[in-house]
Design an enzyme around this catalytic site. Structure first.
Site, PDB file in Angstrom:
ATOM      1  N   SER A  34       0.804  -1.226   0.000  1.00  0.00           N
ATOM      2  CA  SER A  34       0.000   0.000   0.000  1.00  0.00           C
ATOM      3  C   SER A  34       0.838   1.278   0.000  1.00  0.00           C
ATOM      4  CB  SER A  34      -0.935   0.016   1.214  1.00  0.00           C
ATOM      5  OG  SER A  34      -0.189  -0.059   2.406  1.00  0.00           O
ATOM      6  N   ASP A 324      -3.823   8.081   7.644  1.00  0.00           N
ATOM      7  CA  ASP A 324      -4.571   7.171   8.514  1.00  0.00           C
ATOM      8  C   ASP A 324      -3.587   6.568   9.516  1.00  0.00           C
ATOM      9  OD1 ASP A 324      -3.308   5.045   7.207  1.00  0.00           O
ATOM     10  OD2 ASP A 324      -5.048   4.540   5.970  1.00  0.00           O
ATOM     11  N   HIS A 327      -0.645   4.995   7.111  1.00  0.00           N
ATOM     12  CA  HIS A 327      -0.071   5.562   5.887  1.00  0.00           C
ATOM     13  C   HIS A 327       0.171   7.066   5.966  1.00  0.00           C
ATOM     14  CE1 HIS A 327      -2.382   1.891   4.815  1.00  0.00           C
ATOM     15  NE2 HIS A 327      -1.267   1.632   4.156  1.00  0.00           N
TER      16      HIS A 327
END
Ligand SMILES: *[C@@H]1O[C@H](CO)[C@@H](O)[C@H](O)[C@H]1NC(C)=O
Length: 349
Positions: A34, A324, A327
């Site tokens: 991610s 978040d 990240h």
């Protein structure tokens, strides 16, 4: 006389080398998790996705693309810096074709790792499968550009490999009775590095020459880890996990210098993102941030993916190092990209 010819030859070899080194990067090709996934998980059945608001809030058009961020990722910024597209398209997105992918393509899948078992946790794309997609891409590229041109792109493209953090935070530390019962932390590091070595050699055999490998993040300082860490120190980071990341990165660096010596023409760079992210976390105000121990989205303490909703989400993500609980925000990604470019990747410019 012979001596002068020899010197002259060295001189020309040097010029050839320099010219080769300055060859422009015609495409960026991305593997990983991610940290660099630009939307592949939207097209596979997994809950590890984020193609909904408030993700993408600050992306051009305010679109949730599947990037785990409010905006662009570090690889998007790097692509732009290399004079390529400002965003790298996801390979599985049917909105794009080989014409788009010819200058940049992303095979990354959020929640994946070096370990097949990590990809298995949330049913995402394992690293070996990312490579299968890349082989399919090569075939399409050769059909599109012709063999000669395609091979030139393949050999001169910059490849980014960014994963490893999930193998620890989503797998090793998160699943009791799993890898922990088979490996000590050091053994698990070596297991992952064995997979990394195999992957990089395969990439080399497929024609890749310029590679940037990013290590593991200071995972003990991710907001989600601070929330669950009961042994808080000054910074509230899990230092044990940070040390595991540092140790892994050190071993990765040795592996890469070994590969650089072993494989002729291979130019593999360890683009270490650990220290810059730790810097942002420890001295946020130096970079214009106000918050480093919580994410912007939700309560900031544990939410990522579907748990991240508009409710309680901060109004200005630029004040936050983290978007978040796992990240970095777009602003942090931009700083990280600039750092990696200046410090490690300029050699490819
Ligand atoms: C991961 O899975 C693939 C496909 O089944 C397999 O070829 C590969 O050997 C596995 N890797 C490891 C390290 O077990």
């Amino acid at each position: 006389m012979a001596h002068r010819v020899y010197i002259l030859m060295l001189f020309f070899i040097q010029i050839l080398r320099t010219t080769g080194a300055n060859t422009k990067v015609p495409a960026m090709i991305v593997f990983g998790d991610s940290s660099v996934d630009t939307g592949n998980n939207n097209f596979i059945p997994t809950i590890a996705r984020c193609n909904f608001e408030p993700y993408g809030r600050d992306f051009p058009g305010g679109i949730p693309t599947g990037r785990f961020c409010n905006g662009r990722l570090s690889t998007d910024f790097l692509s732009e810096s290399f004079g390529l597209k400002p965003t790298i398209p996801a390979y599985l997105d049917p909105a794009y074709s080989i014409a788009d992918f010819a200058t940049g393509v992303c095979f990354a899948s959020s929640a994946t790792g070096f370990d097949n078992a990590t990809a298995g946790v949330l049913q995402v794309i394992p690293l070996w499968k990312e490579l299968e997609f890349y082989k399919e891409y090569q075939r399409k590229l050769r059909a599109y550009l012709g063999v000669g041109k395609a091979n030139k792109v393949i050999g001169e493209a910059l490849y980014t490999v960014s994963l490893g953090t999930n193998d620890f935070i989503e797998n090793y530390y998160a699943i009791p009775g799993g890898r922990q019962s088979q490996f000590t932390v050091q053994e698990y590091q070596d297991f992952l590095l064995g997979i990394a070595e195999d992957f990089l050699k395969k990439l080399y055999n497929l024609g890749a020459r310029k590679i940037s490998v990013t290590g593991i993040a200071p995972m003990g300082c991710l907001p989600v880890e601070r929330t669950t860490d009961f042994m808080n120190n000054d910074y509230g980071c899990n230092e044990e996990h940070n040390n595991v990341a540092l140790e892994f990165n050190g071993k990765m660096m040795s592996l890469l210098s070994k590969l650089n010596k072993e494989l002729p023409g291979f130019r593999i760079v360890f683009a270490d993102g650990y220290n810059i992210l730790l810097d942002l976390i420890k001295k946020p105000s130096k970079f214009g941030f106000e918050v480093a121990d919580m994410g912007c989205c939700g309560s900031g303490t544990f939410e990522t993916g579907f748990l991240c909703t508009d409710l309680f989400t901060c109004t200005d993500a630029n004040k936050f190092v983290f978007w978040d609980s796992v990240h970095p925000s777009e602003k942090a990604n931009k700083i990280i990209a600039n750092y990696l470019l200046t410090r490690y990747l300029k050699v490819f410019l």
